[in-house]
Scaffold this active site. Structure first.
Site, short mmCIF file in Angstrom:
data_model
loop_
_atom_site.label_atom_id
_atom_site.label_comp_id
_atom_site.label_asym_id
_atom_site.label_seq_id
_atom_site.Cartn_x
_atom_site.Cartn_y
_atom_site.Cartn_z
N CYS A 19 0.88 -1.15 0.00
CA CYS A 19 0.00 0.00 0.00
C CYS A 19 0.92 1.20 0.00
CB CYS A 19 -0.84 0.02 1.27
SG CYS A 19 -1.59 -1.57 1.65
N LYS B 176 1.69 -1.73 -8.38
CA LYS B 176 3.11 -1.75 -8.70
C LYS B 176 3.89 -2.13 -7.45
CE LYS B 176 6.04 0.96 -11.65
NZ LYS B 176 5.75 0.19 -12.85
N ASN C 281 1.68 -0.38 5.92
CA ASN C 281 1.97 -1.07 4.67
C ASN C 281 2.73 -2.33 5.02
OD1 ASN C 281 2.81 -1.84 2.09
ND2 ASN C 281 4.53 -0.40 2.08
N GLY C 282 2.23 -3.48 4.56
CA GLY C 282 2.90 -4.73 4.86
C GLY C 282 1.91 -5.72 5.45
N GLU D 235 -2.14 -7.51 -18.75
CA GLU D 235 -2.23 -6.61 -17.61
C GLU D 235 -3.22 -5.48 -17.85
OE1 GLU D 235 1.95 -6.29 -15.27
OE2 GLU D 235 1.98 -5.53 -17.31
N TRP E 68 -3.97 -1.59 -1.09
CA TRP E 68 -4.12 -2.75 -1.99
C TRP E 68 -4.36 -3.91 -1.06
CZ3 TRP E 68 -1.21 -7.29 -3.16
CH2 TRP E 68 -1.50 -7.88 -4.40
N HIS F 60 3.72 -27.66 -30.52
CA HIS F 60 3.68 -28.71 -29.50
C HIS F 60 2.51 -28.54 -28.56
CE1 HIS F 60 7.45 -30.39 -30.82
NE2 HIS F 60 8.02 -29.19 -30.74
N LYS G 152 2.05 -7.49 -21.07
CA LYS G 152 1.50 -6.13 -21.16
C LYS G 152 0.03 -6.18 -21.54
CE LYS G 152 3.97 -4.58 -19.49
NZ LYS G 152 4.85 -4.78 -18.62
N GLU H 127 6.98 -10.75 -22.66
CA GLU H 127 6.71 -9.42 -22.12
C GLU H 127 5.54 -8.77 -22.88
OE1 GLU H 127 7.23 -7.64 -19.72
OE2 GLU H 127 6.97 -5.56 -20.34
N ARG I 81 0.53 2.28 -5.97
CA ARG I 81 0.84 1.23 -5.00
C ARG I 81 -0.40 0.52 -4.49
NH1 ARG I 81 6.02 1.77 -2.89
NH2 ARG I 81 5.41 0.45 -1.16
#
Lengths: 391, 604
Positions: B2, B599, B99-100, B487, B73, B503, B484, B480, B27
């Site tokens: 957060c 993020k 935060n945590g 996301e 978050w 395959h 993107k 990547e 965040r």
């Protein structure tokens, strides 16, 4: 009304076709002079004059402008953007700012370098007498290329854009205006010419019954109309103490003092950087190359032994080893107009690649992404993406 | 994970805290709240609610002196008004943002309930204000109360607390980021410097176990109750860089910032004279020469950058190199820790999975190197050496410019190691360095084609899925590219090694599933083209990124890039970034804040 509340509207939406191919990927205001875009000089002059709110009218390739200026923190000003989706003339561009300005405001062209003192004079004039438009005037030997104005006392009584008859005076519109909100109605009443709404057309009508205050510009007229003007304006700025130019890279070797050097420029052994030269960020000059009176955009590479004189090399272009752009005078045709005896070694477009040992005649304009084979001889105007074989 | 913010000083405290939260909402953005200490009142003024910071009102207080804020978050408890921070205890005297994760919160909560405490939220955080109140009642002041409480906490946390009637903020951290900003008679506190960059660039990075008191514009830091001196550093990030600057989305702004970011990554590091990279890294004599293995540990986009780099390291530095997912990493058998280098790649420097993998490596006796964007971040303190990618702040949750800067910086590292080990000639290094110097211009060339990418996105926006394929360095770029799109567009997208298509994944291919292929130098394009043809035969539209290395007439859409050796796929990636952006934008996705994501994931 306090001075700080006069905002400035800067017209930066146009493309600037006369500077093709440099304007294929960037709007004219973002063409660099002494390593800073022309528009940076305009924004800095506004900030220098104490203007703290700037509205940029953007359109063509606007991401280049937004990227560079952000919201103006680096200039200590607040920058807002309004978008002119289709470029329908300068008056139409001004109209786009209607929603974000209230009360007297300045209008400037984003592609013409101005002096802070001119800005503050126009600002003071419009703040004192908001009912009267303010026009800046300057002198030019080629007056009929611009808007020719007639002055009585300190009033501008008439303006004629690019007159076909011999110009009545050498006084021209210097492109810094002061307006109040009623300009927007006047613009709406202006008839379009060839589908465009020009601010000078609006002014022609206004001046007939309400002469404008005249503010005289005494400084050098630094206008980049044609490619070769970029070289002379670049040289003028590099030679003028009034403008701050920086040498960001410590280069060992022969580098003249009137130069601007970007960050991380690499200069090979025995390479020479002559006067009136700007080298952008991350430019590579390999050993024994000679660059003089030149504007080299970021990321360009000039290989060993190449000679680049009186020339423009746009971003990421590569000039092959021992290629010669000898410089000198030539006759150049732009949009069907013939310009004789201009000092112009040539312009190399963005990402163009010249092989080794190419000869570039004076006045050559090579389009962006063009490829020239080793040993070829190029002259005249070459289209973007063209491939020039050795013939 | 957060974002937390604190401010002590003159001025509109509420709106300073609020704008700090807005700068941090990358965040977390599922709920937010603010607590202000009002000089004229015995109560704290608190507003909090589910939803983004922009919808949060600043508490109306006549004369606030300090305040804290939080953007969340969710980890424990869904995003609701009551689960939003700040949290208070029984009396409402203290408010806490956190935060945590408090790992032992269940035990603590049971004890508190047994003592008669009543809880209103489902969060782990709420135990903290209750514990603080216990201590305050026992006669502690806020600082010693917090010092006493953290002795009982297990887990990772950055905590800030305020108390009614007291003009100060007390805060501490353990394995979660917390940084102090020094203003003129004012002081700031935040999870990340971007929160207060517009007010000050003078910062102090707190260390684990530090307790900081912000009062009257002064900052006092203690560790184990003894005062400590932590240096004040100046952040050279531009405040502008953390603002949207006229773009619709941070992501688009950051995509366009790549030429500048790449020039910064290369600045002063390209030594063409000696044919090496100047990285200011000092390793013990003989260490690099004796290396048997380089392990790169990372998550998400950084993992793909690591995968790209592993290939470069093997080819130019002649050393076994592998990218490993940090969450899966263990220092397994068959290795000599003294002859291994572990490189942790994390943009934020706070990624919990990467940090815990780094600790496992250090624990095994391996020498470690951090490659990060964030000065003062935890990873820089825990690793033996640090190498910065210099991309500037990245706010968009989907990483773009930092991927480019990570790969570029790691490419420099591979050249440096190759030269040190004597496996790479100066001439080959010079040629690779010249290619890297060509990156900013080449990326700009791609950006100039943004309109053509938008047109392609318009054509394919209704596809049912997107498959990205590539080989060699084109493979991590394909992964990547797919990440993107997933996301930010929420569309089904997968990246495959091109040879793997037949395959299995080929069964998914229809005429509604475009295949995007990297077909440039450094990707074995001729072979990949065969795999693309296999998909095209099944009706799949083919989009290729080409540099003229192979004949690609059969593609439905082709995007051109200039050839820059093994760096070419990195340029190709910019097309994939733009493609993902426009596919998402055409569907009006919240591009900078994709659902369920945040993020710098600071929880494991």
């Amino acid at each position: 009304m306090s001075e700080e509340t006069v905002p400035a509207v800067v017209l930066a939406a146009g493309e600037g076709r006369r500077l093709d191919p440099l304007t294929n990927r960037r709007p004219k205001p973002m063409v660099p002079v002494a390593n800073r875009p022309i528009l940076d000089y305009v924004v800095s002059a506004l900030a220098g004059a104490g203007i703290d709110r700037i509205v940029l009218v953007v359109g063509y390739r606007q991401e280049r402008i937004r990227n560079y200026f952000g919201d103006g923190d680096d200039w200590n000003v607040d920058i807002e953007y309004v978008v002119q989706d289709t470029q329908l003339g300068t008056a139409h561009a001004v109209l786009q700012a209607e929603a974000v300005v209230d009360g007297p405001f300045l209008v400037l062209n984003g592609d013409r370098i101005v002096d802070p003192s001119l800005v503050s004079q126009v600002r003071d004039a419009v703040a004192t007498d908001a009912d009267r438009p303010v026009l800046s005037v300057t002198r030019s030997a080629h007056a009929s290329d611009y808007g020719v104005v007639s002055i009585e006392g300190d009033r501008v009584t008439e303006i004629t854009e690019k007159p076909t008859a011999p110009a009545r005076s050498e006084l021209i519109n210097a492109g810094v205006y002061g307006f109040s909100n009623d300009i927007f109605d006047a613009i709406r009443e202006t008839p379009t010419e060839k589908g465009e709404l020009a601010i000078t057309t609006t002014l022609e009508t206004i001046l007939a019954d309400r002469p404008a205050s005249a503010v005289r510009e005494h400084d050098t007229w630094l206008d980049v109309s044609y490619l070769w003007d970029l070289l002379s304006v670049n040289a003028a700025i590099l030679g003028d103490d009034k403008f701050e130019t920086t040498q960001e890279s410590a280069l060992e070797g022969a580098v003249a003092t009137d130069t601007a050097i970007g960050t991380d420029v690499s200069l090979g052994a025995n390479a020479t950087v002559g006067g009136s030269t700007a080298l952008g960020d991350n430019v590579t000059i390999q050993p024994n190359a000679v660059v003089s009176n030149a504007v080299v955009f970021p990321d360009a590479v000039i290989e060993s032994g190449a000679v680049v004189r009186d020339a423009i090399v746009a971003s990421n272009a590569r000039i092959g080893a021992n290629t010669t752009i000898a410089g000198g005078t030539s006759t150049v045709v732009v949009d069907g107009e013939v310009h004789e005896d201009v000092d112009f070694g040539g312009a190399i477009g963005d990402n163009a690649t010249l092989g080794g040992g190419v000869t570039v005649d004076p006045g050559t304009v090579l389009g962006d992404d063009a490829v020239v084979d080793a040993g070829a001889h190029v002259t005249g105007r070459i289209e973007p993406d063209a491939v020039v074989r050795r013939g | 994970m957060c974002g937390i913010v604190g401010y002590v000083g003159e001025g509109p405290v509420g709106s300073i805290v609020h704008s700090g939260l807005e700068n941090l909402d990358y965040r977390g953005y599922d709920s937010a709240g603010i607590a202000l200490v009002d000089r004229g009142s015995d109560d704290l003024a608190i507003t909090k609610r589910e939803g983004e910071v922009s919808g949060l009102d600043v508490p109306s207080v006549s004369s606030a002196t300090c305040g804290i804020g939080h953007t969340r978050w969710s980890t424990h408890g869904p995003p609701t008004d009551t689960n939003a921070h700040p949290h208070t205890g029984m009396t409402g005297e203290v408010a806490v943002v956190h935060n945590g994760i408090v790992e032992n919160y269940a035990t603590l909560k049971d004890e508190l309930i047994a003592d008669g405490h009543e809880f209103t939220s489902d969060t782990d955080t709420e135990v903290v204000p209750h514990l603080l109140e216990q201590r305050l009642e026992a006669g502690h002041d806020l600082q010693s109360a917090l010092e006493s409480v953290v002795d009982e906490l297990e887990g990772s946390y950055a905590i800030a607390a305020v108390e009614a009637g007291s003009d100060r903020i007390v805060a501490t951290r353990h394995e979660s980021p917390l940084v102090v900003g020094h203003g003129d008679g004012t002081a700031f506190l935040a999870s990340d410097v971007t929160a207060f960059l517009e007010h000050t660039r003078d910062v102090t990075y707190l260390q684990d176990g530090d307790v900081v008191v912000l009062e009257d514009g002064t900052v006092t830091i203690t560790q184990d109750r003894d005062p400590v001196d932590r240096p004040i550093e100046t952040v050279d990030w531009d405040a502008d860089a953390a603002e949207k600057g006229g773009y619709d989305h941070y992501m688009l702004k950051e995509i366009h910032e790549q030429p500048t970011a790449l020039r910064q990554a290369l600045s002063g590091r390209v030594n063409l004279d000696d044919g090496t990279a100047d990285l200011n890294l000092e390793f013990p004599p003989g260490f690099l020469e004796s290396l048997e293995e380089i392990q790169l540990i990372a998550c998400g986009t950084s993992y793909y950058a690591a995968q790209y780099a592993a290939g470069l390291l093997e080819s130019v530095a002649d050393v076994r190199a592998s990218a490993q997912l940090a969450s899966e990493y263990t220092f397994n058998g068959g290795r000599d820790p003294w002859r291994t280098l572990t490189v942790a790649v994390t943009q934020s420097g706070e990624t919990a999975d990467t940090l815990s993998a780094l600790r496992r490596a250090s624990g095994a006796g391996v020498r470690t190197l951090a490659v990060t964007n964030t000065l003062g971040s935890t990873v820089t303190r825990e690793a033996d050496d640090s190498l910065f990618i210099r991309a500037g702040p990245e706010i968009g949750v989907a990483a773009t410019k930092t991927f480019a800067s990570q790969v570029t910086t790691l490419a420099l590292l591979s050249l440096f190691i190759g030269r040190e080990r004597g496996t790479l000639s100066a001439a080959d290094a010079r040629s690779a360095l010249a290619d890297l110097r060509g990156l900013p211009g080449a990326v700009q060339q791609v950006l100039d084609e943004a309109d053509t990418v938008r047109e392609a996105a318009e054509t394919y926006v209704d596809a049912s899925a997107y498959f990205f394929v590539g080989r060699t360095y084109g493979y991590p770029v394909a992964l990547e590219g797919a990440l993107k799109l997933k996301e930010i567009a929420y569309d089904h997208a997968e990246g495959f090694a091109a040879g793997e298509l037949k395959h299995g994944p080929l069964a998914l291919v229809t005429d509604e599933t475009p295949v995007l292929a990297v077909l440039t130098e450094g990707t074995r394009p001729a072979e990949t083209l065969n795999n693309v043809a296999e998909a095209q035969t099944r009706g799949s539209p083919a989009i290729g990124i080409v540099d003229g290395t192979v004949e690609t007439n059969a593609l439905d859409v082709s995007f051109e890039v200039p050839s820059l050796g093994t760096a070419t796929p990195l340029v190709a990636n910019v097309y994939l970034q733009l493609f993902a952006y426009y596919i998402a934008d055409l569907q009006d996705r919240p591009i900078d804040k994709p659902r369920n994501l945040a993020k710098s994931v600071t929880v494991e």
